[in-house]
Write a protein that holds these residues in place. Structure first.
Motif, PDB file in Angstrom:
ATOM      1  N   ALA A  28      59.577  33.243  42.383  1.00 37.05           N
ATOM      2  CA  ALA A  28      60.045  34.560  41.944  1.00 37.05           C
ATOM      3  C   ALA A  28      61.187  34.362  40.964  1.00 37.05           C
ATOM      4  N   PHE A  29      61.579  35.452  40.335  1.00 38.82           N
ATOM      5  CA  PHE A  29      62.721  35.452  39.428  1.00 38.82           C
ATOM      6  C   PHE A  29      63.924  36.044  40.157  1.00 38.82           C
ATOM      7  N   SER A  30      65.080  35.464  39.920  1.00 33.93           N
ATOM      8  CA  SER A  30      66.283  35.953  40.598  1.00 33.93           C
ATOM      9  C   SER A  30      66.815  37.229  39.961  1.00 33.93           C
ATOM     10  N   GLU A  31      66.539  37.433  38.687  1.00 34.49           N
ATOM     11  CA  GLU A  31      67.033  38.610  37.979  1.00 34.49           C
ATOM     12  C   GLU A  31      65.870  39.431  37.437  1.00 34.49           C
ATOM     13  N   PRO A  32      65.955  40.765  37.526  1.00 33.98           N
ATOM     14  CA  PRO A  32      64.867  41.607  36.993  1.00 33.98           C
ATOM     15  C   PRO A  32      64.883  41.657  35.478  1.00 33.98           C
ATOM     16  N   ASP A  33      63.774  42.083  34.930  1.00 37.77           N
ATOM     17  CA  ASP A  33      63.558  42.229  33.496  1.00 37.77           C
ATOM     18  C   ASP A  33      63.202  43.702  33.259  1.00 37.77           C
ATOM     19  N   PRO A  34      63.410  44.229  32.053  1.00 43.31           N
ATOM     20  CA  PRO A  34      63.036  45.630  31.805  1.00 43.31           C
ATOM     21  C   PRO A  34      61.570  45.948  32.116  1.00 43.31           C
ATOM     22  N   HIS A  35      60.707  44.942  32.126  1.00 42.02           N
ATOM     23  CA  HIS A  35      59.292  45.175  32.391  1.00 42.02           C
ATOM     24  C   HIS A  35      58.935  45.010  33.867  1.00 42.02           C
ATOM     25  N   VAL A  36      59.912  44.755  34.717  1.00 46.64           N
ATOM     26  CA  VAL A  36      59.642  44.653  36.149  1.00 46.64           C
ATOM     27  C   VAL A  36      59.477  46.060  36.725  1.00 46.64           C
ATOM     28  N   PRO A  37      58.388  46.331  37.452  1.00 48.19           N
ATOM     29  CA  PRO A  37      58.204  47.682  38.019  1.00 48.19           C
ATOM     30  C   PRO A  37      59.298  48.006  39.033  1.00 48.19           C
ATOM     31  N   GLY A  38      59.552  49.284  39.216  1.00 50.68           N
ATOM     32  CA  GLY A  38      60.505  49.714  40.222  1.00 50.68           C
ATOM     33  C   GLY A  38      59.943  49.534  41.623  1.00 50.68           C
ATOM     34  N   ILE A  39      60.813  49.223  42.570  1.00 52.09           N
ATOM     35  CA  ILE A  39      60.383  49.023  43.949  1.00 52.09           C
ATOM     36  C   ILE A  39      60.233  50.369  44.650  1.00 52.09           C
ATOM     37  N   ASP A  40      59.102  50.543  45.300  1.00 50.64           N
ATOM     38  CA  ASP A  40      58.879  51.709  46.155  1.00 50.64           C
ATOM     39  C   ASP A  40      59.138  51.260  47.591  1.00 50.64           C
ATOM     40  N   PRO A  41      60.297  51.608  48.163  1.00 50.00           N
ATOM     41  CA  PRO A  41      60.632  51.096  49.504  1.00 50.00           C
ATOM     42  C   PRO A  41      59.690  51.576  50.588  1.00 50.00           C
ATOM     43  N   ALA A  42      58.959  52.656  50.340  1.00 52.84           N
ATOM     44  CA  ALA A  42      58.050  53.187  51.357  1.00 52.84           C
ATOM     45  C   ALA A  42      56.641  52.610  51.241  1.00 52.84           C
ATOM     46  N   TYR A  43      56.412  51.726  50.290  1.00 54.79           N
ATOM     47  CA  TYR A  43      55.058  51.225  50.063  1.00 54.79           C
ATOM     48  C   TYR A  43      54.605  50.366  51.237  1.00 54.79           C
ATOM     49  N   ARG A  44      53.351  50.541  51.656  1.00 49.98           N
ATOM     50  CA  ARG A  44      52.774  49.769  52.751  1.00 49.98           C
ATOM     51  C   ARG A  44      51.730  48.817  52.188  1.00 49.98           C
ATOM     52  N   PHE A  45      51.908  47.532  52.472  1.00 49.02           N
ATOM     53  CA  PHE A  45      51.049  46.497  51.905  1.00 49.02           C
ATOM     54  C   PHE A  45      49.858  46.205  52.814  1.00 49.02           C
ATOM     55  N   ASN A  46      48.694  46.042  52.185  1.00 45.28           N
ATOM     56  CA  ASN A  46      47.526  45.545  52.892  1.00 45.28           C
ATOM     57  C   ASN A  46      47.687  44.022  53.018  1.00 45.28           C
ATOM     58  N   PRO A  47      47.772  43.477  54.230  1.00 40.48           N
ATOM     59  CA  PRO A  47      48.106  42.047  54.384  1.00 40.48           C
ATOM     60  C   PRO A  47      47.164  41.097  53.650  1.00 40.48           C
ATOM     61  N   SER A  48      45.848  41.262  53.807  1.00 38.05           N
ATOM     62  CA  SER A  48      44.922  40.313  53.199  1.00 38.05           C
ATOM     63  C   SER A  48      44.951  40.397  51.678  1.00 38.05           C
ATOM     64  N   VAL A  49      45.013  41.608  51.138  1.00 34.71           N
ATOM     65  CA  VAL A  49      45.073  41.762  49.680  1.00 34.71           C
ATOM     66  C   VAL A  49      46.404  41.248  49.144  1.00 34.71           C
ATOM     67  N   THR A  50      47.482  41.504  49.877  1.00 32.39           N
ATOM     68  CA  THR A  50      48.798  41.016  49.452  1.00 32.39           C
ATOM     69  C   THR A  50      48.816  39.499  49.366  1.00 32.39           C
ATOM     70  N   LEU A  51      48.254  38.830  50.363  1.00 34.74           N
ATOM     71  CA  LEU A  51      48.219  37.364  50.334  1.00 34.74           C
ATOM     72  C   LEU A  51      47.390  36.853  49.161  1.00 34.74           C
ATOM     73  N   ALA A  52      46.303  37.559  48.832  1.00 33.76           N
ATOM     74  CA  ALA A  52      45.490  37.158  47.682  1.00 33.76           C
ATOM     75  C   ALA A  52      46.279  37.314  46.382  1.00 33.76           C
ATOM     76  N   ILE A  53      47.015  38.429  46.253  1.00 34.66           N
ATOM     77  CA  ILE A  53      47.830  38.648  45.052  1.00 34.66           C
ATOM     78  C   ILE A  53      48.936  37.601  44.960  1.00 34.66           C
ATOM     79  N   LEU A  54      49.571  37.300  46.082  1.00 36.39           N
ATOM     80  CA  LEU A  54      50.634  36.285  46.097  1.00 36.39           C
ATOM     81  C   LEU A  54      50.088  34.906  45.734  1.00 36.39           C
ATOM     82  N   ALA A  55      48.880  34.602  46.179  1.00 36.90           N
ATOM     83  CA  ALA A  55      48.257  33.329  45.802  1.00 36.90           C
ATOM     84  C   ALA A  55      48.035  33.272  44.293  1.00 36.90           C
ATOM     85  N   ALA A  56      47.631  34.411  43.717  1.00 37.37           N
ATOM     86  CA  ALA A  56      47.426  34.451  42.266  1.00 37.37           C
ATOM     87  C   ALA A  56      48.734  34.229  41.518  1.00 37.37           C
ATOM     88  N   PHE A  57      49.817  34.824  42.030  1.00 37.97           N
ATOM     89  CA  PHE A  57      51.119  34.615  41.386  1.00 37.97           C
ATOM     90  C   PHE A  57      51.600  33.174  41.555  1.00 37.97           C
TER      91      PHE A  57
END
Length: 334
Positions: A28-57
């Motif tokens: 990850a990056f320690s500092e945000p960039d103007p193109h970093v999306p805003g965080i939605d604190p209420a967002y609920r992650f789908n575990p399996s899809v999240t792990l797939a996205i994290l693997a891609a990153f």
């Protein structure tokens, strides 16, 4: 993090940041960039899809996320990127986006009071030279000429050739490529997604990770709606939302067996809950949020679903009940 040579300089714990039972650490990056999306604190992650996205990153894998409309495919990728401080850009591949829009074109610009022709690069050359996650929305609706522009950068060590400039661009090691689609490249099989194309299977084969994000379990969908519309997070409101989710699941089951030609997505349920803040009668807000989108011949079926879940009739008089008073109009204006 403004330098084009920047690379991830820290890691985040999947368990701590995403609440998933995994020891995985993701760059990850320690500092945000103007193109970093805003965080939605209420967002609920789908575990399996999240792990797939994290693997891609983390492993630089090209990822295609497929699923029905309204399930939050692009938002899911954006919210993962937001927590990694990874810059993210979305491009919608509608039928008007052509090759020159993505690669670039010659344009007349004014320099020192004179008109000169200058090459203006498109979003793809800009993105591949930076640590950016590029999301191609509506990937299965892209035109064939656009698809072949994308094909070369689908390979992890692929380079981008700009024929108009006689240049070959190296792909930045922090560049990531994602796409979202309503189908998985087989075209419009059920009549629900007009305009989608059958994808070239040689290109489809280049996607390293293909994941599916569809409707969440009823309990999760209930929490997703309440997170978006916290005004309904009361004992009575939770019961109401549970009934709304039950109606949505009946429309999905009806769609699968051919009783309906459309269905309620999680986005539609959220819209229904939001409209409840304007039109408190669930029958009226339901008609305005979903029923009026349905074929007239199918509306009795939808009315039956509503009656089962709310123990109340849904009839044509509900639409005539929309007579906003002064307080409702004030709320709409607000």
């Amino acid at each position: 993090m403004s330098s084009a040579a920047a690379l991830p300089d820290t890691t985040v714990s999947v368990r701590e940041v995403f609440g998933i039972d995994s020891d995985l650490l993701v760059p990850a990056f320690s500092e945000p960039d103007p193109h970093v999306p805003g965080i939605d604190p209420a967002y609920r992650f789908n575990p399996s899809v999240t792990l797939a996205i994290l693997a891609a990153f983390s492993r630089n894998r090209r990822m295609l996320l497929q699923g029905l409309h309204g399930t939050g495919k692009s938002t899911h990728i954006e919210q993962v990127a937001a927590r990694l401080n990874w810059p993210c850009v979305r491009v919608n591949l509608d039928g008007h986006i052509g090759r020159l829009d993505l690669v670039g074109r010659d344009a007349v610009v004014l320099k020192e009071g004179r008109q000169v022709t200058e090459f203006q690069e498109g979003i793809i050359p800009w993105a591949v030279r930076r640590p950016v996650a590029l999301i191609l929305d509506e990937y299965d609706a892209g035109r064939p000429d656009v698809m072949f522009v994308i094909q070369r950068i689908l390979e992890r060590d692929g380079k981008l050739t700009l024929l108009d400039q006689n240049r070959v661009l190296d792909v930045h090691p922090g560049f990531r490529l994602f796409a979202t689609a309503n189908t998985v490249g087989l075209g419009n099989l059920n009549g629900m997604y007009h305009g989608v194309q059958r994808l070239n299977h040689a290109q489809l084969d280049r996607w390293n990770i293909v994941a599916a994000l569809n409707h969440p379990p009823a309990a999760d969908e209930l929490e997703i709606v309440l997170a978006r519309v916290p005004e309904m997070d009361t004992p009575q409101g939770r019961k109401m939302v549970a009934s709304m989710v039950a109606v949505a699941n009946l429309t999905r089951a009806g769609f699968e067996v051919g009783d309906l030609s459309t269905l309620m997505s999680p986005r539609t349920v959220i819209t229904w809950a939001e409209n409840m803040q304007i039109f408190p009668d669930p029958a009226v807000s339901f008609r305005l949020s979903f029923v009026n989108k349905c074929d007239e011949a199918e509306q009795p079926v939808v009315a039956e679903y509503f009656q089962r879940c709310f123990d109340a009739e849904l009839d044509a008089a509900d639409l005539n009940a929309v007579r906003p008073g002064a307080h409702t109009l004030a709320a709409m204006a607000g």
